[in-house]
Design a protein around this motif. Structure first.
Motif, short mmCIF file in Angstrom:
data_model
loop_
_atom_site.label_atom_id
_atom_site.label_comp_id
_atom_site.label_asym_id
_atom_site.label_seq_id
_atom_site.Cartn_x
_atom_site.Cartn_y
_atom_site.Cartn_z
N ASP A 51 2.21 4.59 -9.37
CA ASP A 51 2.02 5.65 -10.37
C ASP A 51 1.21 5.16 -11.56
O ASP A 51 0.51 5.94 -12.20
CB ASP A 51 3.38 6.16 -10.86
CG ASP A 51 4.10 7.01 -9.81
OD1 ASP A 51 3.43 7.51 -8.89
OD2 ASP A 51 5.33 7.17 -9.93
N LEU A 52 1.30 3.87 -11.86
CA LEU A 52 0.59 3.29 -13.00
C LEU A 52 -0.88 3.04 -12.69
O LEU A 52 -1.74 3.15 -13.56
CB LEU A 52 1.26 1.97 -13.40
CG LEU A 52 0.77 1.26 -14.66
CD1 LEU A 52 1.10 2.08 -15.90
CD2 LEU A 52 1.39 -0.13 -14.76
N LEU A 53 -1.17 2.71 -11.43
CA LEU A 53 -2.53 2.31 -11.05
C LEU A 53 -3.43 3.52 -10.89
O LEU A 53 -3.01 4.57 -10.40
CB LEU A 53 -2.49 1.52 -9.73
CG LEU A 53 -1.61 0.28 -9.70
CD1 LEU A 53 -1.68 -0.37 -8.31
CD2 LEU A 53 -2.02 -0.71 -10.78
N GLY A 84 -11.56 -0.50 -6.31
CA GLY A 84 -11.53 -0.95 -7.69
C GLY A 84 -10.54 -0.15 -8.51
O GLY A 84 -9.43 0.13 -8.09
N GLY A 85 -10.94 0.25 -9.71
CA GLY A 85 -10.03 0.90 -10.63
C GLY A 85 -9.16 -0.12 -11.33
O GLY A 85 -9.62 -1.21 -11.68
N THR A 86 -7.89 0.21 -11.54
CA THR A 86 -6.97 -0.74 -12.16
C THR A 86 -6.85 -1.98 -11.30
O THR A 86 -6.56 -1.89 -10.10
CB THR A 86 -5.58 -0.11 -12.35
OG1 THR A 86 -5.70 1.12 -13.05
CG2 THR A 86 -4.65 -1.04 -13.11
N MET A 87 -7.04 -3.15 -11.88
CA MET A 87 -6.96 -4.40 -11.15
C MET A 87 -5.53 -4.96 -11.21
O MET A 87 -4.85 -4.84 -12.24
CB MET A 87 -7.93 -5.43 -11.72
CG MET A 87 -9.40 -5.08 -11.51
SD MET A 87 -9.91 -5.27 -9.76
CE MET A 87 -9.82 -3.57 -9.21
N VAL A 88 -5.11 -5.56 -10.12
CA VAL A 88 -3.75 -6.06 -9.98
C VAL A 88 -3.78 -7.57 -9.76
O VAL A 88 -4.36 -8.05 -8.79
CB VAL A 88 -3.02 -5.38 -8.81
CG1 VAL A 88 -1.59 -5.92 -8.67
CG2 VAL A 88 -3.01 -3.87 -8.99
N VAL A 89 -3.16 -8.31 -10.68
CA VAL A 89 -2.95 -9.75 -10.50
C VAL A 89 -1.56 -9.92 -9.91
O VAL A 89 -0.55 -9.71 -10.58
CB VAL A 89 -3.05 -10.50 -11.84
CG1 VAL A 89 -2.74 -11.99 -11.64
CG2 VAL A 89 -4.44 -10.33 -12.46
#
Length: 319
Positions: A234-236, A244-249
């Motif tokens: 929901d956050l991404l 792409g878009g919000t990147m996740v580490v």
């Protein structure tokens, strides 16, 4: 699943190939006949966020005019490598250090990295070193009852804890948000979101290199893990054509985006539902393992017995 790193203007910045001699002696293999040089890889995720991989758990670093905000510190043996990597990114002071859990491969470098930093001095903060932020359950896991030896040196404990679902602070021109994910990998998991940078550091609630380690003894559960991943989705925000878009580490492994987290969520849900169907019919753990409920995912995530057992025992507790 795609292979490689899906990044918006991302690049490998550095390979720390010549760390301090002390770090070399700590991290060289002792069980193998051939010693290899320890290395950590620094990846630029966005203009102001970097990921340091290869030091145990992934380390995220936000760089800005006020200094550095670091998420996790890797394993103790890799502390010198992490410091060298951080200093390769920026020589600005480390102001904050957030821990996503109490796992040794994520907090092992707390003592060294904290000592390298200096929190912003206020009436409330007069301590030396960076400010260490974590959920209060992390402090409970890192400390010990009076009279017993704690599993983590006191100098590496959180100096600020929170018990609510969310902790916010303003730093480097953005509102950094820390979210507690209850009963997921453990009972103290924290996700750190850099909204302006559009980057999320998840800790071990998301790890594309393996099945999740659901630590039942420390409050983890398959239900909480799925809830945490659904909340994360929901956050991404995906980019163009779902790339792409919000990147996740993640806790370990490569930088990811929304589509890879979605695939992970689907895997968790399908395996949970398969095991639940067998549990509801009275199957034993041996029968469940023999049925191989993870069979099509094993090539991607590796050995699954520990994961299947954690799902099975967690579902039994809920019956």
């Amino acid at each position: 699943m795609r292979n490689g790193i899906l990044l918006r203007a991302a690049a490998i910045v550095a390979i720390v190939a010549q760390p301090l001699a002390a770090a070399q002696s700590q991290t060289k293999p002792t069980t193998s006949g051939t010693a290899s040089e320890p290395r950590v890889e620094v990846v630029q995720v966005t203009a102001d966020v970097y990921m340091i991989g290869g030091a145990g758990g992934n380390v995220a670093v936000n760089v800005g005019p006020q200094g550095l905000f670091v998420v996790d510190t890797g394993a103790d043996a890799a502390s010198a490598l992490v410091i060298a990597a951080i200093r390769g990114i920026s020589d600005r002071p480390i102001r904050y250090l957030a821990n996503t859990s109490a796992d040794a491969d994520h907090v092992g470098g707390n003592v060294t990295v904290r000592a390298l930093g200096q929190g912003i001095r206020t009436r409330e903060n007069q301590e030396e070193g960076a400010v260490v932020i974590a959920h209060e359950a992390v402090l409970s896991r890192m400390s010990a009852p009076t009279g017993q030896a704690p599993p983590t040196p006191t100098a590496g404990w959180p100096t600020i804890t929170f018990s609510a679902a969310q902790q916010d602070l303003a730093f480097n021109g953005q509102g950094i948000r820390l979210f507690h994910a209850p009963a997921a990998h453990t009972d103290g998991d924290t996700v750190v979101f850099f909204p302006r940078s559009d980057v999320v550091a998840t800790g071990d609630i998301f790890d594309p290199t393996r099945y999740p380690v659901i630590d039942l003894a420390r409050g983890g559960s398959i239900g909480g893990e799925i809830d945490a991943i659904n909340w994360l989705l929901d956050l991404l925000v995906p980019g163009e054509k779902e790339e792409g878009g919000t990147m996740v580490v993640p806790g370990h492994g490569r930088v990811c985006d929304e589509s890879e987290v979605m695939e992970y969520r689907d895997m968790l849900t399908i395996v949970r539902d398969r095991v639940k169907a067998m549990v509801d019919k009275g199957a034993t753990l041996e029968h469940v393992k023999a049925a191989k409920p993870t069979f099509e995912y094993d090539p991607e995530y590796g050995a699954s017995d520990a994961f299947v057992e954690a799902v099975f025992r967690g579902l039994q507790v809920r019956r």
